[in-house]
Scaffold this active site. Structure first.
Site, PDB file in Angstrom:
ATOM      1  N   GLY A  35      -1.437   6.109  -0.672  1.00  0.00           N
ATOM      2  CA  GLY A  35      -1.151   7.108  -1.848  1.00  0.00           C
ATOM      3  C   GLY A  35      -1.269   6.598  -3.347  1.00  0.00           C
ATOM      4  O   GLY A  35      -1.685   5.246  -3.135  1.00  0.00           O
ATOM      5  N   SER A  36      -1.048   7.194  -3.978  1.00  0.00           N
ATOM      6  CA  SER A  36      -1.278   6.720  -5.541  1.00  0.00           C
ATOM      7  C   SER A  36      -0.158   5.606  -6.198  1.00  0.00           C
ATOM      8  O   SER A  36      -0.562   4.853  -6.801  1.00  0.00           O
ATOM      9  CB  SER A  36      -1.224   7.855  -6.518  1.00  0.00           C
ATOM     10  N   ASP A 102       5.820   1.739   0.803  1.00  0.00           N
ATOM     11  CA  ASP A 102       5.330   2.946   1.158  1.00  0.00           C
ATOM     12  C   ASP A 102       5.658   4.151  -0.116  1.00  0.00           C
ATOM     13  O   ASP A 102       6.930   3.814  -0.431  1.00  0.00           O
ATOM     14  CB  ASP A 102       5.384   3.381   2.517  1.00  0.00           C
ATOM     15  N   LYS A 115       6.667  12.722   3.926  1.00  0.00           N
ATOM     16  CA  LYS A 115       5.562  12.088   3.696  1.00  0.00           C
ATOM     17  C   LYS A 115       4.421  12.950   4.309  1.00  0.00           C
ATOM     18  O   LYS A 115       4.694  13.531   5.136  1.00  0.00           O
ATOM     19  CB  LYS A 115       5.779  10.600   4.544  1.00  0.00           C
ATOM     20  N   GLY A 116       3.432  12.329   3.846  1.00  0.00           N
ATOM     21  CA  GLY A 116       2.100  13.189   4.588  1.00  0.00           C
ATOM     22  C   GLY A 116       1.344  13.887   3.256  1.00  0.00           C
ATOM     23  O   GLY A 116       0.436  14.548   3.873  1.00  0.00           O
ATOM     24  N   GLY A 117       1.735  14.034   2.141  1.00  0.00           N
ATOM     25  CA  GLY A 117       1.218  14.677   0.941  1.00  0.00           C
ATOM     26  C   GLY A 117      -0.546  14.083   1.168  1.00  0.00           C
ATOM     27  O   GLY A 117      -1.299  14.727   0.747  1.00  0.00           O
ATOM     28  N   GLU A 124       1.646   6.029   8.990  1.00  0.00           N
ATOM     29  CA  GLU A 124       2.693   5.267   7.986  1.00  0.00           C
ATOM     30  C   GLU A 124       3.910   5.504   9.145  1.00  0.00           C
ATOM     31  O   GLU A 124       4.718   4.355   8.950  1.00  0.00           O
ATOM     32  CB  GLU A 124       3.073   6.425   7.076  1.00  0.00           C
ATOM     33  N   LYS A 142      10.571  12.112  -6.969  1.00  0.00           N
ATOM     34  CA  LYS A 142      10.661  12.268  -5.530  1.00  0.00           C
ATOM     35  C   LYS A 142      12.007  12.267  -5.283  1.00  0.00           C
ATOM     36  O   LYS A 142      12.306  12.329  -4.203  1.00  0.00           O
ATOM     37  CB  LYS A 142      10.039  11.074  -5.156  1.00  0.00           C
TER      38      LYS A 142
HETATM   39  O1  LIG Z   1       0.162  10.832   3.199  1.00  0.00           O
HETATM   40  C1  LIG Z   1       0.371  10.270   2.200  1.00  0.00           C
HETATM   41  C2  LIG Z   1       1.681   9.362   1.858  1.00  0.00           C
HETATM   42  O2  LIG Z   1       2.642   9.837   2.903  1.00  0.00           O
HETATM   43  C3  LIG Z   1       2.086   9.335   0.581  1.00  0.00           C
HETATM   44  O3  LIG Z   1       2.820   7.974   0.720  1.00  0.00           O
HETATM   45  C4  LIG Z   1       2.950  10.058  -0.138  1.00  0.00           C
HETATM   46  O4  LIG Z   1       2.117  11.401   0.114  1.00  0.00           O
HETATM   47  C5  LIG Z   1       3.158   9.729  -1.344  1.00  0.00           C
HETATM   48  O5  LIG Z   1       1.942   9.528  -2.074  1.00  0.00           O
HETATM   49  P1  LIG Z   1       1.799   9.424  -3.637  1.00  0.00           P
HETATM   50  O6  LIG Z   1       2.286   8.058  -4.046  1.00  0.00           O
HETATM   51  O7  LIG Z   1       0.349   9.739  -4.111  1.00  0.00           O
HETATM   52  O8  LIG Z   1       2.732  10.488  -4.393  1.00  0.00           O
END
Ligand SMILES: O=C[C@H](O)[C@H](O)[C@H](O)COP(=O)(O)O
Length: 280
Positions: A35-36, A102, A115-117, A124, A142
């Protein structure tokens, strides 16, 4: 480097703080999320490595194609989970990863996590389950009390493409009380596991590609909207029991701490609320 948005700066602050705290020279096997926010964690990891402040034989276990690329681009070594020996060969503890860092889509006060966006939650969760410690990083958006309070895109559910329609309709037939543990056992069990009377499961569509998102494992993702989640373990279990469901993006009691960056540059550090109470 171009100027970061407030949200990205908040993510970066949290990621840097968590890496500085947890990636000590004693850590030899590190799980790297997706993720970002994780992009910033790997940026810091590369700096620590360059400064000689990591274990000389540090290896990183990736959780997705993106994570594999980030690790390689940072000049770090990847390791396959199957090549790691269990720490406890008698089988007591499957953890072979020292710590995993993570991101998350939402975190509740007990550090249950959605999780899973980015559709990476299967790997993971496997990596988190093989870790002695799961550390979550993100920006303040979050940080919630109850899952579903801020994240309204639903619980990501990875499913086999051959049965996605039937899985969708089975999920949509779940009722808030239908799978609550011991539902018949009396008033204490009558609490709803989730808010909506009827869940809605939407097949996730790709961007700049016609058709659905295909995960790194060749599967589809249903985003399941159930409103607020009062009993994350019951919701995870109810969905996971449907044949063809591969993994549910609810991580119950897996994370031991979370770091959230705020817009003012400060960082909030959390452990599960029940542990805070025990320590009082
Ligand atoms: O499938 C993606 C993951 O679970 C990411 O860790 C979650 O979506 C958070 O991503 P981000 O840091 O981009 O908000």
């Amino acid at each position: 480097m171009s100027a970061l948005s407030l949200a990205d700066q908040a993510k970066r602050n949290a990621a840097f703080a968590a890496v500085d705290r947890h990636v000590t020279p004693e850590v030899r096997v590190l799980g790297v999320g997706t993720g970002s926010t994780v992009v910033f964690a790997v940026e810091r990891l590369a700096e620590l490595k360059q400064q000689g402040r990591t274990h000389p034989d540090l290896v990183c276990v990736p959780t997705s194609f993106q994570s594999t690329q980030l690790i390689a681009d940072a000049g770090l070594r990847t390791a396959d989970l199957n090549d790691l020996l269990p720490l406890d060969p008698t089988g007591g503890c499957p953890a072979s990863i020292d710590v995993t860092i993570d991101g998350a889509d939402e975190v509740d006060s007990e550090l249950n996590v959605i999780k899973g966006g980015g559709a990476a939650h299967l790997r993971e969760k496997v990596v988190a389950a093989a870790s002695k410690k799961l550390v979550i990083i993100g920006d303040h958006r979050k940080d919630a009390t109850t899952l579903g309070e801020k994240w309204d895109q639903g619980v990501p559910v990875e499913v086999t493409p051959i049965a996605w329609r039937s899985i969708k309709s089975q999920i949509e037939r779940l009722t808030p009380l239908s799978r609550a543990p011991a539902a018949a056992a009396g008033p204490a069990a009558a609490a709803a596991a989730f808010e909506f009377a009827s869940p809605v499961a939407v097949l996730r569509q790709a961007v700049r590609k016609a058709g659905p998102v295909v995960t790194d494992n060749g599967n589809f993702v249903l985003d399941v909207r159930v409103g607020k989640i009062f009993d994350p373990a019951a919701v995870e279990q109810a969905i996971k029991m449907i044949p063809g469901v591969i993994e549910v993006g609810i991580f119950c009691r897996m994370a031991s701490e979370a770091w959230f960056g705020n817009d003012d540059g400060s960082i909030a550090w959390r452990i599960p609320q029940s542990l805070v109470k025990e320590q009082d």
